[in-house]
Design a protein around this motif. Structure first.
Motif, PDB file in Angstrom:
ATOM      1  N   ASN A 168       0.792  -1.166   0.156  1.00 40.78           N
ATOM      2  CA  ASN A 168      -0.104   0.024   0.029  1.00 40.78           C
ATOM      3  C   ASN A 168       0.969   1.206   0.092  1.00 40.78           C
ATOM      4  OD1 ASN A 168      -2.271   2.124   1.486  1.00 40.78           O
ATOM      5  ND2 ASN A 168      -3.161   0.704   0.082  1.00 40.78           N
ATOM      6  N   ALA A 169       0.741   2.161   0.974  1.00 42.41           N
ATOM      7  CA  ALA A 169       1.660   3.428   0.871  1.00 42.41           C
ATOM      8  C   ALA A 169       2.712   3.174   2.121  1.00 42.41           C
ATOM      9  CB  ALA A 169       0.858   4.569   1.336  1.00 42.41           C
ATOM     10  N   LEU A 225       3.545   5.542  -1.918  1.00 44.34           N
ATOM     11  CA  LEU A 225       4.734   4.781  -1.334  1.00 44.34           C
ATOM     12  C   LEU A 225       6.208   5.192  -1.541  1.00 44.34           C
ATOM     13  CD1 LEU A 225       6.040   1.896   0.266  1.00 44.34           C
ATOM     14  CD2 LEU A 225       5.875   0.978  -1.829  1.00 44.34           C
ATOM     15  N   ASN A 282       6.606   8.414   0.491  1.00 42.20           N
ATOM     16  CA  ASN A 282       6.725   8.032   1.800  1.00 42.20           C
ATOM     17  C   ASN A 282       7.977   7.752   2.173  1.00 42.20           C
ATOM     18  OD1 ASN A 282       4.171   8.917   2.060  1.00 42.20           O
ATOM     19  ND2 ASN A 282       3.257   7.153   2.166  1.00 42.20           N
ATOM     20  N   GLN A 342       2.709   2.102   5.220  1.00 39.80           N
ATOM     21  CA  GLN A 342       2.318   2.501   6.693  1.00 39.80           C
ATOM     22  C   GLN A 342       3.324   2.094   7.824  1.00 39.80           C
ATOM     23  OE1 GLN A 342       0.359   1.668   4.322  1.00 39.80           O
ATOM     24  NE2 GLN A 342      -1.648   2.741   4.149  1.00 39.80           N
ATOM     25  N   GLU A 343       4.058   0.929   7.670  1.00 37.54           N
ATOM     26  CA  GLU A 343       4.782   0.357   8.518  1.00 37.54           C
ATOM     27  C   GLU A 343       6.119   1.151   8.431  1.00 37.54           C
ATOM     28  OE1 GLU A 343       3.074  -1.336   6.488  1.00 37.54           O
ATOM     29  OE2 GLU A 343       1.664  -2.452   7.830  1.00 37.54           O
ATOM     30  N   ARG A 344       6.367   2.190   7.494  1.00 35.62           N
ATOM     31  CA  ARG A 344       7.665   2.546   7.155  1.00 35.62           C
ATOM     32  C   ARG A 344       8.529   2.950   8.548  1.00 35.62           C
ATOM     33  NH1 ARG A 344       3.913   5.970   5.443  1.00 35.62           N
ATOM     34  NH2 ARG A 344       3.993   8.270   5.995  1.00 35.62           N
ATOM     35  N   ASP A 396      -8.619   3.672   0.137  1.00 36.11           N
ATOM     36  CA  ASP A 396      -7.231   3.863  -0.245  1.00 36.11           C
ATOM     37  C   ASP A 396      -6.564   2.732  -0.784  1.00 36.11           C
ATOM     38  OD1 ASP A 396      -7.449   6.541   0.172  1.00 36.11           O
ATOM     39  OD2 ASP A 396      -7.094   6.526   2.283  1.00 36.11           O
ATOM     40  N   TRP A 433       9.698  -3.015  -0.462  1.00 32.92           N
ATOM     41  CA  TRP A 433       8.236  -2.730  -0.303  1.00 32.92           C
ATOM     42  C   TRP A 433       7.641  -3.244  -1.918  1.00 32.92           C
ATOM     43  CZ3 TRP A 433       5.471  -1.498   3.737  1.00 32.92           C
ATOM     44  CH2 TRP A 433       6.077  -0.680   4.822  1.00 32.92           C
ATOM     45  N   GLN A 445      -0.827   3.902  -5.626  1.00 31.93           N
ATOM     46  CA  GLN A 445      -0.244   3.626  -4.073  1.00 31.93           C
ATOM     47  C   GLN A 445       1.175   3.301  -4.355  1.00 31.93           C
ATOM     48  OE1 GLN A 445      -3.610   4.575  -3.059  1.00 31.93           O
ATOM     49  NE2 GLN A 445      -2.332   3.623  -1.487  1.00 31.93           N
ATOM     50  N   LEU A 499      -6.740  -0.506   0.468  1.00 30.21           N
ATOM     51  CA  LEU A 499      -6.223  -1.263   1.323  1.00 30.21           C
ATOM     52  C   LEU A 499      -6.771  -2.688   1.187  1.00 30.21           C
ATOM     53  CD1 LEU A 499      -6.451   0.976   4.390  1.00 30.21           C
ATOM     54  CD2 LEU A 499      -4.110   0.211   3.611  1.00 30.21           C
TER      55      LEU A 499
END
Length: 228
Positions: free
Chosen positions: A40-41, A68, A71, A43-45, A101, A57, A64, A103
């Motif tokens: 996705n984008a 990513l 981000n 989120q856990e970065r 988004d 990733w 997306q 997900l």
């Protein structure tokens, strides 16, 4: 009776859960790097960055993927690949893009997923050719030996990813997957199927954390497998 604001209540719940059951991300302390399929984008970065991990990733949806890339642009140890990972190379898939988004996007049709998240639906389809994990890493000149954890968040197609990565599974110490114990997506990989498949490669369940429950029965879990 005084009640805490919602964001504080959420923090309190996570704090209590970790005190009772431990931190579900503590396995990252034993990782050299993470390959995260279904990014996705990203989120856990920040979580991965705090553990100073190398990260690859992999995200299928072009929009997306661009989010990513933006981000993680300040995180030099994290790289992004735009690909759909499955069990074969070059197979054409209809990829359903969801309204949240992306997900809940998947190559599979929604089924019991709607019982938990009734507002989630698909808004458009795109056609994507698949790659195996091995092929995608080779194309981007990434050495898989630098990564000993595999995270799967592919909305029901986890078994396809794993079957296409059989040559690589022996190098992973941990595999983490999000899965349901019911048919959330049509013909999706369930908790029991993932456990059975990975057992033959020497993986056992290290922990299982439920994060969503269906009123009619069944739930969603984050499952951490460890090779023993």
């Amino acid at each position: 009776m005084l009640t805490a604001p919602l964001h504080l209540a959420g923090r309190l719940h996570r704090y209590i859960y970790r005190r009772l059951y431990g931190d579900p991300n503590s396995y990252l302390e034993l990782c050299s790097g993470v390959i995260h399929v279904g990014a996705n984008a990203g989120q856990e970065r920040d979580l991965y960055a705090r553990h100073k991990l190398k990260v690859v990733w992999i995200e299928a949806i072009p929009e997306q993927f661009e989010a990513l890339r933006q981000n993680i642009r300040s995180l030099p140890e994290q790289r992004a690949i735009n690909a759909l990972i499955a069990d074969t190379d070059g197979k054409s898939y209809t990829f359903h893009v969801s309204n949240n988004d992306g997900l809940s996007s998947s190559i599979l049709d929604l089924r019991g997923h709607k019982d938990i998240w009734p507002d989630v639906h698909y808004v458009r389809d795109i056609t994507i050719n698949s790659s195996t994990l091995k092929t995608a890493l080779e194309m981007w000149r990434i050495d898989p030996g630098q990564y000993n954890a595999l995270v799967l968040d592919t909305q029901g197609s986890e078994l396809l990813v794993l079957r296409g990565a059989e040559e690589l599974l022996g190098q992973f110490k941990f595999i983490k997957a999000e899965a349901a114990d019911f048919e959330s997506y049509r013909n999706c990989a369930t908790v029991d199927q993932l456990c059975s498949y990975l057992k033959s490669f020497g993986f056992r369940v290290n922990r299982e954390d439920r994060f969503a429950k269906r009123a009619s029965g069944g739930a969603y879990f984050d499952i951490l497998f460890e090779r023993v």
